[in-house]
Write a protein that holds these residues in place. Structure first.
Motif, PDB file in Angstrom:
ATOM      1  N   ASP A 272      -6.459   2.562  -1.963  1.00  0.00           N
ATOM      2  CA  ASP A 272      -7.597   3.421  -1.526  1.00  0.00           C
ATOM      3  C   ASP A 272      -8.719   3.831  -2.671  1.00  0.00           C
ATOM      4  O   ASP A 272      -9.341   4.938  -2.635  1.00  0.00           O
TER       5      ASP A 272
ATOM      6  N   ASP B 227       1.464   2.943   3.443  1.00  0.00           N
ATOM      7  CA  ASP B 227       0.524   3.977   3.131  1.00  0.00           C
ATOM      8  C   ASP B 227       1.442   5.294   2.599  1.00  0.00           C
ATOM      9  O   ASP B 227       0.658   6.240   2.626  1.00  0.00           O
TER      10      ASP B 227
ATOM     11  N   TYR C 187     -13.597   7.647   0.928  1.00  0.00           N
ATOM     12  CA  TYR C 187     -13.350   9.003   0.216  1.00  0.00           C
ATOM     13  C   TYR C 187     -14.438   8.993  -1.099  1.00  0.00           C
ATOM     14  O   TYR C 187     -14.982   8.290  -1.442  1.00  0.00           O
TER      15      TYR C 187
ATOM     16  N   HIS D 165      -4.240  -0.837   6.175  1.00  0.00           N
ATOM     17  CA  HIS D 165      -3.950  -0.010   7.035  1.00  0.00           C
ATOM     18  C   HIS D 165      -4.941   0.026   8.272  1.00  0.00           C
ATOM     19  O   HIS D 165      -5.400   0.958   8.734  1.00  0.00           O
TER      20      HIS D 165
ATOM     21  N   HIS E  81      -9.671   0.523   1.974  1.00  0.00           N
ATOM     22  CA  HIS E  81      -9.305   1.562   2.985  1.00  0.00           C
ATOM     23  C   HIS E  81     -11.060   1.654   3.385  1.00  0.00           C
ATOM     24  O   HIS E  81     -11.905   2.157   2.601  1.00  0.00           O
TER      25      HIS E  81
ATOM     26  N   HIS F 165       0.665  -1.084   0.159  1.00  0.00           N
ATOM     27  CA  HIS F 165       0.015  -0.050  -0.081  1.00  0.00           C
ATOM     28  C   HIS F 165       1.024   1.411   0.030  1.00  0.00           C
ATOM     29  O   HIS F 165       1.550   1.657   1.103  1.00  0.00           O
TER      30      HIS F 165
HETATM   31 ZN   LIG Z   1      -6.060   4.920   2.905  1.00  0.00          ZN
END
Ligand SMILES: [Zn+2]
Length: 536
Positions: free
Chosen positions: A118, A412, A191, A249, A219, A89
């Protein structure tokens, strides 16, 4: 030291000295031989003293006292020789075109980085991968295809369900990404526009990658008060989409939620017990980093920057947004205090980098109450936004997640330009911090287990079956380091500090780092996932 182990060491030392004497007479048969290191194979076995011989891009032989000299020889006595670390990641396309050597990663021993996390990737992937190949980079490079980017390409950044026709188009783009060499589908359901995606749609798209041998990595929608439901959703994507799924993460954000990792890890273990292929990755820090927009409620973020700004100009909407930000600062990412939110980078006012919300609020002439800090957040968003660092994670959750056998390490991070802005230190320190702080100092996990979490486990997870383990026939991605001194130096206050304790790093048989400096070699390759069609 127990007597038996001491004798074992003595024998090894004698064997190494003898082998060196023999090797000096022998003809050159290898490109590189790493002599006498403590070889940690990456598969969680205890180290053994052995030589590792490299020919071209592969490992040719491993054993104590190898005869046959190398064109180059490295004396690794007292050092660990392990597979290079694999980071599944990263946001490395931030910076790779400015720093193709990816110094921050390589200096930690990282030899492979995966991008497109993500839910965000270039769409299509092929032109981007061609650019990376043409650029020439030091570590190997692979990609995920991002669900958010696919949705944005077909539907835009809007909050609505997809039509059947749009779903078909999105599936085609995922299929194309897999054929271009993606290792699977990433989602960023936290997101925009991933946040607008119903679980059913995620499953439909993920299943396309799954049928082609890829995995889903997420994510999650919520890592704070909604973390339990989000873990269930991530598991459901794997279970109902019939594919490997990964919580990326993994962390527990916000003081009221601390301790929830007991439950999330139990959910993962139960899912695995019934056959769901679910795993976890993690970075070893008690702060996260993302856009400052993360403090705003999702509905306020629909569309573009201009749409967000328009909502902030509307008095009624502004009041609702402010109330939600106060809640985030108190119970979620804000960690209960404006000083727990720090600016990482700010395009329109670079001097804000490194300052926290309390500082900035005071500088604007107000007491740093939650209320005033929320005004500061809205002001920053109106000016053009910024990325932030959020101190709201508990060490106990971090260590509990780290100790779980299905957790691997991933940063990340990005490729920072040295000295620019104030990025999260994870970019410079993730892997070495696990080895220094969590293995050597806190003894949270063993050295061999930590190395497994950075090498054979991520390699096996994404299907890189010729990397991640030291064995003859595998690619020669190797890290040589000192277990007694390896450590992270990057801090939240002073992030631009490279790792220490790494002796040399080898990618595809070529030395990319030695004697404290990067070499000119850029032998990293574009690595392709399971459905790659080279002749497209
Ligand atoms: Zn992330």
């Amino acid at each position: 030291m127990p007597r038996q182990a001491f004798r074992g060491l003595m024998c090894s030392a004698v064997a190494v000295a003898f082998a060196a004497a023999v090797a000096a007479q022998a003809p050159v048969t290898y490109d590189l031989v790493i002599r006498g290191g403590r070889v940690l194979d990456g598969a969680d076995n205890p180290w053994v003293v052995a030589d590792v011989a490299v020919r071209q891009d592969g490992i040719a032989a491993i054993g104590p006292g190898l005869t046959g000299r190398g064109q180059r020889e490295i004396d690794a006595r007292g050092l660990v020789v392990s597979p290079g670390f694999i980071d599944t990641h990263t946001h490395a396309r931030r910076g790779i075109f400015e720093v193709p050597t990816a110094d921050n990663y390589v200096r930690q021993g990282v030899t492979t980085i995966l991008e497109g996390p993500d839910g965000g990737s270039p769409v299509p992937l092929k032109p981007f991968l061609d650019k990376i190949a043409a650029l020439g980079v030091s570590p190997n490079w692979g990609m995920f295809v991002g669900q958010g980017s696919v949705r944005e390409a077909v539907i835009g950044r809007v909050d609505r369900k997809a039509t059947p026709d749009e779903i078909a188009k999105m599936k085609d783009l995922v299929r194309e990404g897999m054929l271009d060499g993606a290792f699977g589908l990433s989602t960023g359901l936290f997101y925009v526009p991933g946040i607008f995606t119903p679980t059913e749609e995620v499953i439909a798209l993920a299943a396309v990658a799954g049928e082609m041998g890829g995995m889903h990595v997420s994510h999650m929608r919520n890592e704070a008060s909604g973390v339990i439901d989000s873990v269930k959703e991530t598991i459901a994507v794997g279970e109902r989409g019939r594919m490997p799924t990964q919580i990326t993460h993994h962390k527990i954000i916000g003081t009221p939620n601390w301790g929830s990792s007991v439950e999330t890890l139990k959910l993962v273990a139960e899912a695995r017990a019934r056959g769901v292929d679910v795993t976890i990755d993690q970075y070893p820090y008690t702060a996260s980093s993302t856009s400052i927009n993360a403090l705003l409620p999702p509905w306020a973020l629909e569309g573009r920057q201009a749409d967000v700004a328009a909502r902030l100009r509307d008095a009624a909407q502004r009041a609702r947004i402010k109330q939600a930000i106060v809640g985030s600062l108190m119970y979620d990412r804000g960690g209960g205090d404006p000083k727990n939110v720090q600016i990482a980078a700010c395009g329109w006012e670079p001097s804000l980098a490194g300052k926290n919300l309390a500082d900035i609020t005071r500088a604007r002439g107000a007491e740093p109450t939650l209320d005033h800090a929320a005004e500061t957040v809205m002001w920053i968003v109106e000016q053009g936004g910024a990325s932030g660092i959020f101190h709201a994670i508990d060490e106990a959750d971090l260590e509990r997640i780290l100790r779980d056998p299905v957790t691997m390490i991933a940063s990340d991070g990005e490729v920072p330009v040295f000295g620019r802005a104030s990025p999260h230190p994870r970019s410079y320190g993730t892997f070495v911090r696990v080895l220094g702080r969590y293995v050597r100092e806190r003894r949270a996990i063993s050295l061999a287990e930590a190395v497994r979490k950075m090498t054979s486990f991520p390699a096996q997870r994404v299907g890189l079956l010729d990397r991640g383990v030291l064995r003859p026939g595998m690619k020669a991605d190797i890290a040589i380091w000192d277990a007694a001194t390896i450590a992270d130096k990057a801090t939240f206050e002073q992030p631009h500090q490279y790792a220490v304790g790494v002796h040399s790093v080898i990618v595809n048989g070529q030395i990319v780092y030695e004697n404290g400096a990067m070499t000119p070699a850029r032998p990293g390759r574009v690595l392709h996932g399971p459905a790659h069609r080279p002749a497209r």
